[in-house]
Enzyme design. Structure first.
Site, PDB file in Angstrom:
ATOM      1  CE1 TYR A 126      52.070 -59.706  32.506  1.00  0.00           C
ATOM      2  CE2 TYR A 126      52.597 -57.634  33.594  1.00  0.00           C
ATOM      3  CZ  TYR A 126      51.726 -58.411  32.856  1.00  0.00           C
ATOM      4  OH  TYR A 126      50.521 -57.893  32.459  1.00  0.00           O
ATOM      5  CE  LYS A 179      50.807 -59.302  28.981  1.00  0.00           C
ATOM      6  NZ  LYS A 179      49.726 -59.862  28.127  1.00  0.00           N
ATOM      7  CB  SER A 182      51.259 -54.906  31.061  1.00  0.00           C
ATOM      8  OG  SER A 182      51.566 -54.489  32.375  1.00  0.00           O
TER       9      SER A 182
END
Length: 327
Positions: free
Chosen positions: A141, A145, A117
């Site tokens: 998050y 990643k 991402s």
């Protein structure tokens, strides 16, 4: 080649499955259906229902389907939720990936494609973010990643596994109405939901250091994302020494306010006016991709513009919510 696509019944995953099978590849899907649906899968594609944390299940699926490559898409992906529930995100996104990689190494799987991402970059002052731009994620998050990329690279080097990590920017649109985003975590369906209920679209922060004060993002059509996966899968098949990290974007910044304006035009829902709320935790001001490297390495380029993303997404929304969109 037989590809295992984790999360293949979800929004992005189902597009990848269709693109891969449409290009002649064999596929099997592993999905717990927490956010996906079996109805999204093409006829004839096997679905194994379960968790990526289930090592016994992974071993069986890899063995029974003679899997030779993995496309790992399954993950939790909401920035705000990750701030509130970091333990959930590290378990699902890091431990889940570790379990998949462990099973892959044990089974001798030689190719691994990881969904990463743009959240790995965090706040950057670069006009266009390249793969060499320093990574400083602003949310759990994004951290998961980035940790995932490190893990994929390390396992690839240790086990002779060809790897590609694709850094998605902001995905929108649909290749067909039935494949539209059924969730409301991303900006386009989020605004659809508000407008079709007669509510103001929400803009989180208008005091960022950008031309109109709202966040600037690089929006990419999900069909383009899927075609990038096909290009990456071909590279992995042809190049057993591949070890790549690549952006998937268009290289064009669009502000949140501009995107809301396009959505209102396409839907014809011009009222009520947007409502500005405080910034959300973990949102950087501007993140726009350089897509130069993926063009060089994979011969890939995006084909769709923002308006086509919104129009295709709206067709899917109308299909799922006819009672809200009739007339």
């Amino acid at each position: 080649m037989t590809w295992l696509i984790t999360g293949g019944a979800g929004y992005i995953g189902s597009h990848v499955v269709r693109a891969l099978t449409g290009s002649g590849e064999r596929a099997v899907v592993l999905d717990d259906l927490s956010s996906g649906s079996a109805d999204r899968l093409p006829a004839g594609v096997p679905l194994e229902r379960g968790s990526i944390l289930d090592r016994e299940l992974l071993d069986r699926v890899l063995r029974e389907h003679a899997v030779t490559g993995i496309v790992h898409i399954a993950a939790k992906k909401q920035v705000g939720q990750s701030v509130e529930e970091p333990l959930l995100y590290y378990r699902e996104n890091v431990e889940g990936l570790r379990t998949v990689l462990e099973a892959a190494a044990a089974a001798g799987v030689g190719r691994f494609l990881f969904s990463s991402s743009a959240a790995v970059y965090g706040m950057t002052d670069a006009d266009l973010v390249t793969e060499e731009t320093p990574c400083a994620p602003m949310s759990p998050y994004g951290e998961t990643k980035l940790a995932g990329e490190w893990l994929v690279g390390a396992v690839g080097r240790a086990h002779g596994m060809a790897t590609v990590c694709l850094r998605y920017f902001n995905v929108a649109g649909a290749a067909a109405p039935e494949l539209g985003d059924a969730g409301v975590a991303n900006i386009v369906p989020m605004v659809f939901e508000r407008l079709t209920h007669g509510e103001s679209p929400l803009i989180f922060g208008d005091d960022y250091p950008t031309p109109d004060g709202t966040c600037v993002r690089d929006y990419i059509h999900v069909e383009d994302v899927a075609s990038a996966h096909v290009a990456a899968a071909r590279r992995l098949t042809a190049d057993p020494a591949a070890s790549l990290v690549l952006n998937i974007g268009r290289g064009e910044g669009v502000s949140v306010a501009e995107m809301v304006g396009v959505i209102r035009e396409v839907t014809g829902r011009t009222e009520p006016a947007p409502e500005v709320r405080p910034r959300r935790a973990g949102d950087p001001a501007r993140v726009v991709a350089s897509a130069e490297l993926i063009g060089k390495e994979l011969g890939w380029t995006a084909r769709h513009d923002v308006r086509s993303m919104v129009a295709s997404a709206w067709a899917g929304w109308c299909l799922r919510h006819p009672e809200q969109t009739a007339g």
